[in-house]
Design a protein around this motif. Structure first.
Motif, short mmCIF file in Angstrom:
data_model
loop_
_atom_site.label_atom_id
_atom_site.label_comp_id
_atom_site.label_asym_id
_atom_site.label_seq_id
_atom_site.Cartn_x
_atom_site.Cartn_y
_atom_site.Cartn_z
N PRO A 1 4.34 -3.96 -0.95
CA PRO A 1 3.35 -3.09 -0.92
C PRO A 1 2.63 -2.76 0.64
O PRO A 1 2.14 -1.83 1.09
CB PRO A 1 2.34 -3.36 -1.97
N GLU B 1 4.95 -0.67 2.88
CA GLU B 1 5.07 0.50 2.57
C GLU B 1 3.54 1.48 3.32
O GLU B 1 3.71 2.48 3.57
CB GLU B 1 4.94 0.78 0.83
N TYR B 2 2.57 0.71 2.88
CA TYR B 2 1.22 1.25 3.43
C TYR B 2 1.34 1.09 5.19
O TYR B 2 0.98 2.29 5.52
CB TYR B 2 -0.01 0.34 3.02
N HIS B 3 1.50 0.36 5.67
CA HIS B 3 1.77 0.31 7.10
C HIS B 3 2.44 1.39 7.64
O HIS B 3 2.33 2.11 8.40
CB HIS B 3 2.29 -1.00 7.71
N ARG C 1 3.48 4.12 6.08
CA ARG C 1 2.83 5.47 5.90
C ARG C 1 1.56 5.74 6.95
O ARG C 1 1.61 6.73 7.50
CB ARG C 1 2.05 5.42 4.66
N GLN C 2 0.89 4.66 7.62
CA GLN C 2 0.16 4.61 8.45
C GLN C 2 0.38 5.01 9.86
O GLN C 2 -0.49 5.56 10.63
CB GLN C 2 -0.92 3.78 8.18
N SER D 1 -3.55 -2.46 10.24
CA SER D 1 -3.39 -2.01 8.89
C SER D 1 -3.78 -2.89 7.76
O SER D 1 -4.20 -2.75 6.69
CB SER D 1 -1.77 -1.88 8.71
N PHE E 1 -6.02 -2.10 4.56
CA PHE E 1 -5.44 -2.40 3.35
C PHE E 1 -6.14 -2.36 2.13
O PHE E 1 -7.02 -3.33 2.00
CB PHE E 1 -4.27 -3.44 3.48
N ASP E 2 -6.08 -1.59 1.23
CA ASP E 2 -6.63 -1.81 -0.10
C ASP E 2 -6.03 -2.81 -0.93
O ASP E 2 -5.17 -2.48 -1.56
CB ASP E 2 -6.91 -0.48 -0.77
N THR F 1 -4.68 -2.04 -4.75
CA THR F 1 -3.57 -1.45 -5.05
C THR F 1 -2.27 -2.56 -5.24
O THR F 1 -1.28 -1.83 -5.65
CB THR F 1 -2.97 -0.53 -3.71
#
Length: 300
Positions: free
Chosen positions: A40, A43-45, A47-48, A79, A83-84, A87
């Motif tokens: 996860p 994927e977040y990093h 996208r950012q 990131s 990061f949340d 999620t």
């Protein structure tokens, strides 16, 4: 996880209590153990930071930014700061194993560290455990910068070395990840937690003799540990997670009351129909029906 594994665990817990006057305690790390993190986060990093080379799995170092170009390393730290954590969702094999341990009388707790650069992370972690385990682990969750201050017999953690200011009461059990797979010592994956914890409890019972039908686990030999680990990973790959959950669902759960309905084969007590965080920008949303959740002891 079979009925024979559970019965052997219960018997070991009873003997441990008889000798030591308390139940054995196991501490679990959150990120990288109960909650898969690397996928996860990557994927977040990505996208950012579409301008940077994408992160690929598995990570070779516990400190994910190690050995990367300065620009990438700094972006990864940024990131992490944004990061949340709400999620993240638990490994599907974690819930039935935690339920089985609690049902057998093991004192289960969770110790997780706070990334100080992410100011909302502690609230998000408290929220995610409340959401994913329906409040039943609320009073078992400890957010601690120094895990040597948390009391227990064993700490299951993916971090290669867990150090602090105190001499820990616990023995570190490695939860296998790519970045710790070459280290010596006792290790587990979710499919081996029950068996390994049972064996460790038995080792602390004076004069204990394992049942003849139970194959001994050579935990002290690195080669034997590696062989056990390889077999466990192969078994985990062959066993779909729903079958693992179904196998554990037949166990009476410690928080069930006489009036409660039987647990459905694939429905665990902390499962909910919806994830409130998915409907709001704030992971610590206030529209959750807190009053409908039973508290595990005094909240103070």
């Amino acid at each position: 996880m079979t009925d024979s594994h559970i019965e052997r665990l219960r018997a070991a817990v009873a003997l441990f209590f008889e000798e030591h006057g308390r139940t054995p305690s196991v501490i679990f790390d959150a990120d990288g153990v109960i909650y898969p993190f690397d996928g996860p986060f990557a994927e977040y990093h990505n996208r950012q930071n579409p301008q940077l080379p994408p992160l690929t799995l598995p990570f070779e170092h516990y400190e994910m930014e190690t050995g990367r170009p300065k620009e990438v390393s700094e972006a990864m730290l940024a990131s992490l700061a944004s990061f949340d954590w709400s999620t993240l969702h638990p490994d599907p094999e974690a819930a039935p194993v935690l339920a089985a341990l609690l049902n057998a009388g093991v004192d289960v707790s969770v110790a997780t560290k706070h990334l100080v650069q992410n100011i909302y992370q502690p609230a998000a972690k408290v929220y995610q455990f409340h959401r994913d385990f329906n409040g039943h682990l609320d009073n078992r969750l400890v957010i601690a910068q120094d895990k040597t201050r948390v009391i227990g017999d064993w700490l299951i953690d993916d971090k290669p070395e867990v150090n602090g200011l105190l001499r820990p009461t616990w023995e570190h059990i490695l939860f296998t990840q790519e970045y710790n797979k070459d280290l010596d010592g006792v290790r587990v994956v979710w499919s081996t937690v029950i068996e390994v914890i049972t064996h460790l409890i038995e080792q602390r019972i004076t004069g204990f003799v394992a049942p003849p039908a139970a194959a001994p686990i050579a935990l002290a030999e690195p080669a034997a540990v590696a062989a056990i680990e390889l077999a466990a990973i192969e078994q985990a790959e062959e066993t779909p997670a729903p079958e693992v959950a179904a196998a554990a669902a037949v166990i009476p759960l410690p928080w069930e009351t006489e009036a409660s309905a039987e647990v459905a084969p694939v429905s665990l007590p902390w499962e909910t129909e919806a994830t409130p965080a998915a409907e709001t920008n704030l992971p610590w949303a206030t529209d959750v029906a807190w009053d409908s959740v039973e508290k595990d002891g005094d909240s103070k």
